[in-house]
Write a protein that holds these residues in place. Structure first.
Motif, PDB file in Angstrom:
ATOM      1  N   ASN A   1      18.765 -18.731   1.109  1.00 18.73           N
ATOM      2  CA  ASN A   1      17.879 -19.603   2.033  1.00 18.73           C
ATOM      3  C   ASN A   1      16.748 -18.941   2.817  1.00 18.73           C
ATOM      4  O   ASN A   1      15.981 -19.493   3.426  1.00 18.73           O
ATOM      5  N   THR A   2      16.764 -17.789   3.317  1.00 17.34           N
ATOM      6  CA  THR A   2      15.326 -16.703   3.608  1.00 17.34           C
ATOM      7  C   THR A   2      14.874 -16.776   3.046  1.00 17.34           C
ATOM      8  O   THR A   2      13.810 -16.943   2.651  1.00 17.34           O
TER       9      THR A   2
ATOM     10  N   THR B   1       6.011 -14.732  12.198  1.00 17.88           N
ATOM     11  CA  THR B   1       6.368 -15.590  11.604  1.00 17.88           C
ATOM     12  C   THR B   1       7.503 -15.314  10.065  1.00 17.88           C
ATOM     13  O   THR B   1       7.822 -16.036   9.523  1.00 17.88           O
ATOM     14  N   VAL B   2       6.804 -13.980  10.141  1.00 15.11           N
ATOM     15  CA  VAL B   2       8.326 -13.191   9.397  1.00 15.11           C
ATOM     16  C   VAL B   2       9.367 -14.025   9.373  1.00 15.11           C
ATOM     17  O   VAL B   2      10.132 -13.466   8.631  1.00 15.11           O
ATOM     18  N   TYR B   3       9.883 -13.368  11.030  1.00 11.53           N
ATOM     19  CA  TYR B   3      10.747 -12.885  11.508  1.00 11.53           C
ATOM     20  C   TYR B   3      11.572 -14.165  11.494  1.00 11.53           C
ATOM     21  O   TYR B   3      12.851 -15.559  10.845  1.00 11.53           O
TER      22      TYR B   3
ATOM     23  N   LEU C   1      14.938  -4.665  10.224  1.00  7.69           N
ATOM     24  CA  LEU C   1      13.561  -4.805   9.214  1.00  7.69           C
ATOM     25  C   LEU C   1      12.304  -5.440  11.042  1.00  7.69           C
ATOM     26  O   LEU C   1      11.253  -5.106  10.640  1.00  7.69           O
ATOM     27  N   LEU C   2      12.680  -6.157  12.251  1.00  7.27           N
ATOM     28  CA  LEU C   2      11.678  -5.615  12.717  1.00  7.27           C
ATOM     29  C   LEU C   2      11.003  -4.350  13.129  1.00  7.27           C
ATOM     30  O   LEU C   2       9.619  -4.436  13.410  1.00  7.27           O
TER      31      LEU C   2
ATOM     32  N   THR D   1       7.398  -7.925  20.371  1.00  2.00           N
ATOM     33  CA  THR D   1       7.211  -9.828  19.844  1.00  2.00           C
ATOM     34  C   THR D   1       8.878  -8.702  19.197  1.00  2.00           C
ATOM     35  O   THR D   1       9.889 -10.060  18.918  1.00  2.00           O
ATOM     36  N   ILE D   2       9.538  -7.336  18.912  1.00  2.00           N
ATOM     37  CA  ILE D   2      10.737  -6.926  19.023  1.00  2.00           C
ATOM     38  C   ILE D   2      11.660  -7.699  20.084  1.00  2.00           C
ATOM     39  O   ILE D   2      12.639  -8.380  19.739  1.00  2.00           O
ATOM     40  N   TYR D   3      11.726  -7.257  20.775  1.00  2.00           N
ATOM     41  CA  TYR D   3      12.238  -8.473  21.816  1.00  2.00           C
ATOM     42  C   TYR D   3      13.030  -9.954  22.095  1.00  2.00           C
ATOM     43  O   TYR D   3      13.442 -10.451  22.118  1.00  2.00           O
TER      44      TYR D   3
END
Length: 632
Positions: free
Chosen positions: A16-17, A274-276, A310-311, A348-350
């Motif tokens: 799905n990812t 966006t990637v997340y 990943l982040l 964006t990490i948090y």
């Protein structure tokens, strides 16, 4: 059998990812590439106004839709509920909310209460909210039916038309075809038309009229869905306050020009989000479908570990490229945004961590818990903005955002694990945060690292340190979602070899600096010729990348693009493979962008990508599946 079930869960998440990545890449990353058009065709004040209007629309949509899309995905995926009833009720609630909004908006416009923010844009704002709400409802229901390929293709289609209408309105048609001073209307109209085409496409492709039946309204299900979605209205609004109060309060205290710069500062951090999003959409589905599974806790633990790794890699990568990308990508009037982007990137990490924890509330139907944590976020963000913006200007909003997201993550990490008690590796979190904070402060301390290469070398080494610290978690997921034969290719490079590669790159940069590139150019050209003579394709591609990189910082993008195109043509003549032809086309697009203007290259690449993706969509998908799941 239990192990097979585990593997199936990970593979479904991965599959799905992958699909959402295809759709999100087109619908998000390519739209972000429109930034050069916006920052060159709109003034800072106009961009600030469009940002405020879209933020207002984002606030209104949860109210008029009653966040029913969250209930659509939750109950639509649940096999215990009838999809016809779920979708019918979703449409009913949306139309009711939009009708009420249509009555209230003229009253608000006549009273002049919101003239400072809405001005004369009330009608187009209503149409924007209407089409955005319907697109969200219909695309979410397609995802609830697990038609993820269609969902992804719809993202590609929407992107194509967004690019088409934007390019048409700003670059092809006469500037005053809608009247003079209508840059803001063009911005909104491009999105409206794209969303409308998306709704029509999904309706006919999935024959969604078959899932609407207003004759049989299930009042009990209506109550259940509203009980689930209504607590999410204030929760989403509070999150939007956290996200958009920066824009409103910057406009209030500093003016629209400053808000335009702040809006530009969010563009590169949005790459991380966006990637997340590619992972997050698939994760929400997995969290719902795996909520009752026996291995749920370990599944959450492994996925969160991969999620944070990943982040960290994405954020460190963005900090590495933020300054050169800003100089290349953002219009000259907006380049001060590089002073604030590093803090937003760190935030964006948090932001993503908090979203991950929020999925536990959604999967467990504990949406009321989202309300309290969202309230904390809104209070902290608004309170700090009031204190900081008048005192430290545009540094205030990013700092407020970091504080809000970090606080809410801590609260949710404690509270949500009462529902799903999975372990978080705190040591890993602390070490990575320290390294990334050092990178962030270097970027803040020196906003022109390209002319301070020793500092940039330190930032580069810190990025590689983050990558090495987190590669094991990434590898562990590869082994779970891919066949061992394929996964081994991802993990065959040991840490020692990776360090050797990093050291080699450092030596390469040092030689390049000492010799002003002359020896390096000769070595790279000799290496490329040798690779062609010996038929070593991997080596060819390595030199194809290294040569332009060695040229770009010293001689500019045009010379780098020319070199890339010449090398690509040599490879095409040698191999005559379709893949090399695509590389040659990409090299040509880069040259067009460097010579004729960035927007021209972006538009050419976007159109070519979308056309090729559409023509070869079946082959591309088959190859991806074959690559991922082929077994001997």
């Amino acid at each position: 059998m239990a192990e097979t079930g585990k593997q199936s869960s990970y593979k479904k998440l991965f599959s799905n990812t992958l699909v959402f990545a295809i759709g999100s890449f087109s619908s998000k990353v390519l739209v972000l590439l429109l930034v050069p058009i916006y920052t060159n065709y709109l003034t800072t004040a106009e961009l600030g106004v469009t940002d405020v209007l879209t933020q207002i629309a984002n606030w209104i949509i949860p109210l008029v839709t009653m966040t029913i899309t969250e209930a659509i995905i939750r109950f639509g995926l649940d096999k215990a509920y009838d999809k016809v009833k779920v979708f019918t009720l979703g449409n009913l609630i949306c139309f009711f909310g939009l009708a009420v909004f249509g009555i209230l908006l003229p009253i608000v416009s006549l009273t002049g209460i919101a003239d400072k923010y809405i001005g004369g844009y009330s009608l187009i704002l209503y149409v924007y909210v209407f089409t955005s709400s319907m697109k969200s409802l219909y695309s979410t229901f397609v995802r609830a039916m697990e038609q993820v390929k269609l969902f992804a293709f719809n993202g590609i289609l929407t992107t194509f038309f967004t690019l088409f209408w934007t390019a048409l309105f700003y670059m092809v048609l006469p500037e005053g075809f809608l009247g003079h001073g209508t840059g803001i209307e063009k911005y909104l109209l491009a999105t409206i038309l794209s969303d409308l085409i998306s709704v029509v496409f999904l309706t006919f492709k999935s024959k969604l009229w078959r899932y609407i039946n207003f004759k049989d309204i299930d009042r009990e299900l209506l109550q259940v869905m509203l009980q689930y979605s209504v607590p999410l209205i204030p929760a989403q609004l509070l999150w939007l306050i956290t996200n958009s109060s920066d824009s409103f309060m910057t406009t209030h205290y500093l003016g629209s020009d400053y808000n335009g710069v702040l809006s530009a500062a969010y563009k590169i951090p949005n790459l991380v989000s966006t990637v997340y999003l590619m992972f997050g959409q698939a994760w929400n589905m997995s969290a719902i479908t795996e909520d009752d599974s026996d291995d749920r806790d370990s599944f959450y633990e492994n996925v969160f570990d991969f999620n944070q790794s990943l982040l960290y890699i994405l954020v460190a990568g963005c900090l590495l490229i933020v300054q050169p990308v800003t100089n290349f990508w953002i219009g000259a009037d907006f380049r001060d945004c590089v002073k604030y982007s590093p803090i937003i990137i760190y935030a964006t990490i948090y932001s993503c961590f908090t979203t991950f924890m929020g999925s536990i509330y959604l999967a467990s139907k504990q949406t009321k818990r989202s309300l309290f944590t969202s309230l904390v976020s809104g209070v902290i963000n608004v309170g700090l903005n009031v204190i900081l913006i008048p005192r430290i200007g545009l540094y205030g909003p990013p700092i407020s955002t970091v504080a809000a997201y970090m606080t809410v993550f801590i609260i949710r990490a404690i509270d949500s694990r009462k529902l799903v008690p999975f372990r978080i590796d705190m040591k890993k979190m602390i070490v990575n945060n320290i390294v990334i904070l050092v990178m962030m402060f270097i970027c803040l301390f020196e906003t022109d690292l390209m002319h301070h290469l020793p500092l940039y070398a330190i930032v580069t080494l810190l990025f590689f340190a983050v990558f090495i610290l987190n590669r094991k978690a990434v590898e562990s997921i590869f082994y779970k979602v891919l066949p061992a034969r394929i996964a081994s290719h991802f993990v065959s490079l040991s840490t020692a070899k990776l360090c050797a590669v990093i050291g080699g790159l450092a030596v390469f940069v040092l030689i390049d600096l000492l010799t002003r590139g002359i020896i390096v150019y000769a070595l790279l050209l000799a290496g490329f010729v040798f690779a062609i003579y010996k038929n070593k394709n991997r080596l060819m591609y390595i030199f194809m990348v290294l040569m332009p990189l060695s040229l770009v910082f010293r001689h500019g993008m045009v010379w780098a693009a020319v070199a890339f195109l010449i090398l690509a043509v040599a490879v095409i003549i040698k191999n005559r493979r379709p893949a090399d032809v695509f590389i040659g086309i990409a090299a040509l697009d880069i040259l067009l962008g460097a010579a004729a203007g960035l927007w021209f290259g972006v538009l050419a690449a976007a159109v070519q990508t979308l056309v090729c993706g559409f023509i070869f969509r079946r082959q591309i998908w088959d190859k991806l599946i074959e690559w991922a799941y082929k077994k001997r």
